[in-house]
Design an enzyme around this catalytic site. Structure first.
Site, mmCIF file in Angstrom:
data_model
loop_
_atom_site.group_PDB
_atom_site.id
_atom_site.type_symbol
_atom_site.label_atom_id
_atom_site.label_comp_id
_atom_site.label_asym_id
_atom_site.label_seq_id
_atom_site.Cartn_x
_atom_site.Cartn_y
_atom_site.Cartn_z
ATOM 1 N N ASP A 209 8.372 45.784 -33.614
ATOM 2 C CA ASP A 209 8.421 44.858 -34.738
ATOM 3 C C ASP A 209 8.251 45.617 -36.055
ATOM 4 O O ASP A 209 7.589 46.659 -36.105
ATOM 5 C CB ASP A 209 7.320 43.804 -34.618
ATOM 6 C CG ASP A 209 7.699 42.667 -33.682
ATOM 7 O OD1 ASP A 209 8.903 42.450 -33.478
ATOM 8 O OD2 ASP A 209 6.786 42.001 -33.152
ATOM 9 N N ARG B 112 17.385 44.556 -34.110
ATOM 10 C CA ARG B 112 17.169 43.156 -34.490
ATOM 11 C C ARG B 112 17.233 43.042 -36.009
ATOM 12 O O ARG B 112 16.484 43.709 -36.718
ATOM 13 C CB ARG B 112 15.804 42.670 -34.004
ATOM 14 C CG ARG B 112 15.490 41.211 -34.396
ATOM 15 C CD ARG B 112 14.014 40.887 -34.229
ATOM 16 N NE ARG B 112 13.581 41.047 -32.851
ATOM 17 C CZ ARG B 112 12.309 41.233 -32.492
ATOM 18 N NH1 ARG B 112 11.354 41.338 -33.404
ATOM 19 N NH2 ARG B 112 11.992 41.372 -31.218
#
Length: 306
Positions: free
Chosen positions: A132, A182
């Site tokens: 992340d 992502r």
């Protein structure tokens, strides 16, 4: 002003107790967080996978300030991955990891060592890891760790945030063969010097970054709930001749489940981002603080599944 109020509330134990005991809280938490325990995460994962969705799991809690906390987070991921593999939920389920939860803020080597241990466990379980991304001050450090991990674990995923001015360039760097990226809009409060401030500029950047990734050789993961961005993603897939197996959509747990089902039913890979853990209060409050308009967004999500 509203953001400051929310941030202050997120640090208040009195407000946390008030929210935790409010009649509506259980429904809110149940809708957006899988639960507090590893077993809760597995149950949510099983339900999603049985309905044709892929999953990425996030063990909540990024405010790690001691080595002991970082190691405890690592060990939870090791436990989770072993259980996912044992339950036959991989490779449909992977994990998302914040380096700040593994010690990044005070010991980057410890964070790397912990992330490497998680990647090793993921590989043994037949799945992978996505790192992340957080605020812009950690971007370079996170990408550096990513590069080191990819030497032995090339499927380790990256996250890039379209609101950062640097991201289009980062997309070009990462749009290489086998590279999982992502792309999200980003929601942290950032200075104008490093981030676009208006929703229109962020949207334009998202589309530019999407074009770079979809035209490249990597594997784009389009993280968005925005109907326009989803439609553009479908269009770009056709334009760049990308079959459904060569990219995916990603959405948060509890947000637009009917749209997730629609896309999956049309043959796209849809990955649901599933948070779990007992730090749900901080997770929800940070989501609201990052963009106070999320108050309306979450409210609408409670009464709508589209």
């Amino acid at each position: 002003m509203l953001r400051s109020v929310i941030l202050a509330a997120s640090r208040s134990s009195q407000v946390e107790r008030l929210v935790a005991t409010a009649p509506f809280t259980r429904d809110v938490v149940r809708r957006f967080v899988a639960g507090a325990a590893t077993d809760d995460a597995l149950r949510a994962t099983r339900d999603l996978v049985d309905n044709g969705l892929a999953v990425t799991l996030d063990n909540l809690g990024e405010d790690t300030v001691t080595p002991e906390q970082a190691i405890a987070t690592r060990d939870e991921y090791l436990k989770l991955l072993k259980m996912l593999g044992g339950a036959g939920l991989t490779p449909a389920a992977e994990v998302s990891v914040k380096l700040s939860a593994l010690g990044q803020m005070f010991d980057e080597q410890l964070a790397y060592d912990n992330a490497r241990a998680i990647c090793t466990a993921a590989d043994a379980a037949g799945t992978t890891v996505t790192l992340d991304m957080e605020d812009h001050t950690t971007t370079d450090s996170t990408l550096e760790v990513l590069g080191k991990l990819r030497k032995d674990f090339p499927s380790t995923g990256a996250v890039l945030q379209a609101y950062l001015r640097r991201t289009e360039s980062d997309c070009r760097e990462l749009a290489s063969a086998g590279s999982r990226v992502r792309l999200c809009k980003g929601a942290y409060k950032e200075p104008e010097s490093v981030a676009y401030q208006s929703a229109r500029e962020v949207d334009k950047s998202y589309v530019r970054c999407m074009n770079v990734l979809m035209s490249g050789d990597g594997y784009p993961m389009l993280a968005t709930h925005d109907p326009r961005m989803i439609a553009i993603g479908e269009d770009r897939a056709r334009w760049f001749d990308r079959g459904p197996e060569r990219f995916e959509f990603q959405m948060l747990y509890g947000i637009r489940p009917e749209e997730q089902a629609r896309l999956a039913g049309e043959g796209y890979t849809v990955r649901t981002y599933v948070p779990y853990g007992d730090e749900w209060y901080g997770y929800l409050m940070r989501r609201l603080a990052e963009r106070p308009a999320n108050l309306v967004f979450f409210g609408r999500a409670l009464i709508s599944k589209k």
